[in-house]
Design a protein around this motif. Structure first.
Motif, short mmCIF file in Angstrom:
data_model
loop_
_atom_site.label_atom_id
_atom_site.label_comp_id
_atom_site.label_asym_id
_atom_site.label_seq_id
_atom_site.Cartn_x
_atom_site.Cartn_y
_atom_site.Cartn_z
N ALA A 228 73.98 65.73 1.40
CA ALA A 228 73.63 66.61 0.92
C ALA A 228 72.83 67.07 0.06
O ALA A 228 71.61 67.55 -0.56
CB ALA A 228 75.01 67.15 0.24
N LEU A 229 72.48 65.71 -0.93
CA LEU A 229 70.85 65.70 -1.62
C LEU A 229 70.29 64.51 -1.27
O LEU A 229 70.80 63.50 -0.49
CB LEU A 229 72.07 65.62 -2.74
N PRO B 265 67.94 60.83 -2.45
CA PRO B 265 68.41 60.37 -2.74
C PRO B 265 67.76 60.26 -4.29
O PRO B 265 69.03 59.85 -5.24
CB PRO B 265 67.77 58.42 -2.59
N VAL B 266 66.85 60.77 -4.79
CA VAL B 266 66.72 60.71 -6.25
C VAL B 266 66.88 61.71 -6.83
O VAL B 266 66.83 61.54 -8.18
CB VAL B 266 65.39 60.91 -6.14
N LEU B 267 67.74 62.23 -7.00
CA LEU B 267 68.75 63.66 -7.30
C LEU B 267 69.58 62.63 -7.90
O LEU B 267 71.18 62.45 -7.14
CB LEU B 267 69.01 64.85 -6.49
N PRO B 268 70.53 63.58 -9.35
CA PRO B 268 71.97 63.03 -9.42
C PRO B 268 72.82 64.37 -8.89
O PRO B 268 72.28 65.73 -8.54
CB PRO B 268 71.60 63.39 -11.16
N ALA B 269 73.78 63.83 -8.98
CA ALA B 269 75.32 64.58 -8.43
C ALA B 269 75.20 66.32 -8.70
O ALA B 269 74.89 66.51 -8.29
CB ALA B 269 76.40 63.77 -8.64
N LYS B 270 74.58 66.34 -10.22
CA LYS B 270 74.99 67.42 -10.64
C LYS B 270 73.96 68.26 -10.28
O LYS B 270 74.12 70.21 -10.46
CB LYS B 270 75.15 67.71 -12.67
N ALA B 271 73.07 67.96 -9.57
CA ALA B 271 71.71 68.82 -9.44
C ALA B 271 72.36 70.09 -7.52
O ALA B 271 71.82 70.90 -6.86
CB ALA B 271 71.11 68.36 -8.09
#
Length: 354
Positions: free
Chosen positions: A185-186, A188-194
């Protein structure tokens, strides 16, 4: 009862092991390509077997020897650009499991099929197990699930005395699968909270997704094992999830977008290796029928304990918190680990397998 579980390290496998261990009446052999490095002595016996390999038959026969039942859950979803590998696991692996069961005289097989095996819906009416299982041609996942069902049909024609059950669940969710789903879904450079920072949701109106909780699927499997049930069983909560429901669960505005536009954008991003989900998944979501689970209620005395919206909310909560399990498949996702994997092994959609 001695139960062998292939794909035991995944979401359904972890839920099934929890359920079987809770009863304390089963000897469990857990088969996975990557086994836990620190498995507790009180847990299942783990066997590392790569079902994509044609030469895995011998060790697979050893694993299922003396088994009362084999629950076949193993499947691969990535690398999505290596369809040959996905077929080797899903279709080839299923054939190898059936061959091993036939050679060792296993009396019961429970195969994890999917709503994805079904032919496209005609309308919103839920379908029962008699609906054709010819799949959605543009989805490799759907084609392979339908092909695996054909293998089971051929097996049933020759394997006298073996009870064969096929479970056809909707999309399966649970909290501990959050990290695994985030990898799709995201970036790799984005944190989970994104995942909670998405401003709008562009989706087609016709998208409907039957859902069911992993614990409810595990309960259905246990009931099949207890009753030595055979045949096909749909497993889904009452109402499928729609685009509007997904937007509501995310707390964002849904923008109704033509399916051809969404698919074109998805295809371009997938071909450019910017995201790992093939556009066939959109085709499958648009074509998948709602499921009538009456047979499971009637013959297994099974009913889902968690509704679709609650499953969806739990999945999104798990994604937002990068919830994880104890196996490699369900390992915790962090930006550092994902970027490290990206640099050393490439994007997950065409990653080199260890």
């Amino acid at each position: 009862m001695r139960v062998v579980i292939t794909g035991a390290s995944g979401s359904v496998g972890s839920a099934l092991i929890r359920r079987l261990q809770a009863s304390g009446e089963h000897d469990i052999v857990a088969v996975a390509r990557r086994t836990p490095s620190h498995a507790p002595a009180s847990g299942p016996k783990w066997a590392s077997i790569d079902l994509s390999r044609p030469d895995s038959g011998r060790v697979l026969r050893l694993a299922v020897r003396d088994a009362d039942a084999v629950v076949h859950l193993a499947w691969a979803f990535q690398p999505s650009h290596q369809v040959g590998y996905l077929e080797a696991v899903g279709v080839g692996g299923t054939q190898r499991v059936l061959d091993a069961c036939a050679a060792m005289g296993v009396g019961q097989i429970v195969h994890m099929s999917s709503v994805g095996a079904y032919s496209p819906k005609r309308d919103a009416t839920p379908v029962d197990e008699e609906w054709p299982v010819d799949g959605v041609p543009s989805s490799s996942y759907s084609r392979h699930k339908a092909a695996a069902e054909r293998l089971l049909t051929s097996f049933e024609q020759t394997a006298e005395g073996t009870a064969v059950a096929r479970l056809r669940p909707g999309i399966i969710g649970q909290l501990s699968a959050g990290s695994a789903l985030l990898r799709y879904a995201l970036p790799p450079v984005l944190p989970a909270k994104a995942i909670r920072a998405i401003p709008v949701l562009p989706m087609p109106a016709g998208l409907t997704i039957p859902m069911v909780h992993a614990d409810d699927v595990a309960e259905a499997i246990v009931r099949v094992l207890w009753q030595r049930a055979a045949g096909a069983f749909n497993l889904a909560a009452a109402s499928p999830v729609s685009a509007a429901m997904i937007a509501e669960a995310l707390g964002v505005r849904w923008i109704e977008t033509p399916v051809r536009v969404v698919r074109a954008l998805m295809l371009a991003a997938w071909q450019a290796r910017l995201q790992p989900v093939a556009p066939g998944w959109l085709d499958l979501g648009y074509a998948a029928p709602a499921l009538d689970s009456s047979r499971a209620r009637r013959e297994l005395d099974w009913s889902p304990t968690i509704d679709s919206m609650s499953v969806l909310r739990e999945v999104l909560l798990g994604m937002g918190h990068a919830s994880a399990g104890s196996t490699a498949v369900l390992r915790r996702r962090t930006v550092v680990s994902e970027v490290s994997d990206l640099l050393s092994r490439g994007p997950v959609s065409h990653r080199r397998l260890p």
